[in-house]
Design an enzyme around this catalytic site. Structure first.
Site, PDB file in Angstrom:
ATOM      1  CG  PHE A 115     -55.060 -36.872 120.967  1.00 23.03           C
ATOM      2  CD1 PHE A 115     -55.195 -37.916 120.060  1.00 23.03           C
ATOM      3  CD2 PHE A 115     -54.502 -35.676 120.524  1.00 23.03           C
ATOM      4  CE1 PHE A 115     -54.797 -37.782 118.740  1.00 23.03           C
ATOM      5  CE2 PHE A 115     -54.101 -35.533 119.203  1.00 23.03           C
ATOM      6  CZ  PHE A 115     -54.252 -36.576 118.317  1.00 23.03           C
ATOM      7  CG  HIS A 116     -56.510 -41.822 125.731  1.00 22.20           C
ATOM      8  ND1 HIS A 116     -55.325 -42.512 125.711  1.00 22.20           N
ATOM      9  CD2 HIS A 116     -57.336 -42.482 124.871  1.00 22.20           C
ATOM     10  CE1 HIS A 116     -55.439 -43.558 124.907  1.00 22.20           C
ATOM     11  NE2 HIS A 116     -56.639 -43.564 124.368  1.00 22.20           N
ATOM     12  CG  HIS A 121     -54.140 -41.077 121.647  1.00 23.20           C
ATOM     13  ND1 HIS A 121     -55.375 -40.970 122.227  1.00 23.20           N
ATOM     14  CD2 HIS A 121     -54.284 -41.941 120.613  1.00 23.20           C
ATOM     15  CE1 HIS A 121     -56.235 -41.726 121.575  1.00 23.20           C
ATOM     16  NE2 HIS A 121     -55.606 -42.337 120.594  1.00 23.20           N
ATOM     17  CD  GLN A 156     -60.029 -48.463 112.173  1.00 22.83           C
ATOM     18  OE1 GLN A 156     -59.173 -47.976 111.453  1.00 22.83           O
ATOM     19  NE2 GLN A 156     -59.804 -48.705 113.454  1.00 22.83           N
ATOM     20  CB  SER A 186     -59.963 -47.111 125.568  1.00 23.16           C
ATOM     21  OG  SER A 186     -60.915 -47.133 124.526  1.00 23.16           O
TER      22      SER A 186
END
Ligand code: PAF
Length: 276
Positions: free
Chosen positions: A24-25, A28, A52, A176
């Site tokens: 998380f950052h 989020h 993905q 990101s």
């Protein structure tokens, strides 16, 4: 998770869902905080979805830190963390995928074949497990957001998809989990993505509507920065994600650029605020 969600629904609780791949950052956390305002129960999934990632992509080295994520989620009062094991999501005989045909073709669909099929498949599975009323996504992954909305409409899924503005570092770099890969000397080059989006908006505000003119200026600027290698710079109509020659309807400029070995994406919808 499925029976817990069923019981929440029976109690009349609203479920807001934030699907993530963890690490998380602030971006989020802002989705989680927004979710908290919208529903009585916030569920966050942490699952690095192998479907993905392409064979040459960063699945195995994608950053993971569950302990840190749990603390961060707790700090914004998330109610449930759903952290499923691989063999429950994709058991040995797994064979069903969902493919959104058109909006997944352009942009990242060209350089990451199969990526969006993996994304929509995991999201549909997670929606069926978590049974949310609302699911919240960041618009940094604009094509992902549009593809998921398309799937939800096309398959009559009974939930609302909400897209939230990209959260940026104080200097403008889009947050990101992959920013962690950037070496110190690459960090300032990474900022060129944001600077070039500002340039695009400036040209647009000055009346420029020819996509190729804006794209060329943006490419020139990005190429000037060290360690950059452009995958694409494109201007597309926001609903179809088809390339446009002239900006006549709502359009997005979307970029994918490798900075060193790190592939970064960013975008801006013309006319919207490009704020830090
Ligand atoms: O944006 C992401 O983190 C992922 O693509 C998602 C939506 C959680 C699906 O794996």
């Amino acid at each position: 998770m499925q029976s817990y969600s069923k019981s929440l629904r029976l109690q009349g609780k609203r479920i807001a869902f934030v699907p993530t791949m963890g690490y998380f950052h602030e971006g989020h956390l802002s989705l989680m905080k927004e979710a908290k305002k919208m529903a009585g129960c916030v569920v966050v999934s942490i699952y690095v979805n192998p479907a993905q990632f392409g064979p040459k992509e960063d699945f195995s080295k994608y950053p993971r830190d569950l302990e840190r994520d749990l603390k961060m989620a707790e700090s914004v009062k998330v109610d449930v963390i759903f952290y499923p094991p691989d063999d429950e999501i994709y058991p040995a005989d797994y064979q069903t995928y969902v493919d959104v045909e058109k909006v997944t073709q352009n942009l990242c669909g060209i350089s990451r074949p199969g990526h969006f099929c993996g994304v929509t498949t995991i999201c549909l599975k997670l929606f069926n497990i978590v049974k949310p009323h609302i699911a919240i996504f960041g618009k940094k992954d604009f094509q992902q957001y549009i593809s998921i909305k398309r799937m939800v409409d096309d398959l009559n899924l009974d939930l609302q998809i909400i897209g939230l503005t990209t959260v940026r570092e104080p200097d403008g770099l889009a947050m990101s989990s992959r920013n962690k890969y950037l070496k110190e000397n690459e960090r300032s080059s990474a900022l060129t993505l944001f600077v070039s989006l500002k340039l695009a908006q400036k040209l647009y505000s000055g009346g420029e509507r020819k996509a190729s003119t804006i794209i060329n200026e943006v490419k020139k600027l990005i190429k000037k920065a060290d360690y950059t290698d452009i995958d694409y710079v494109k201007i597309c109509e926001t609903n179809t994600l088809n390339d446009v020659n002239e900006i006549k309807s709502q359009s997005v400029i979307a970029l994918a650029v490798k900075v060193g070995k790190t592939r970064l994406i960013d975008n801006h919808v013309f006319g919207e605020k490009l704020k830090v």
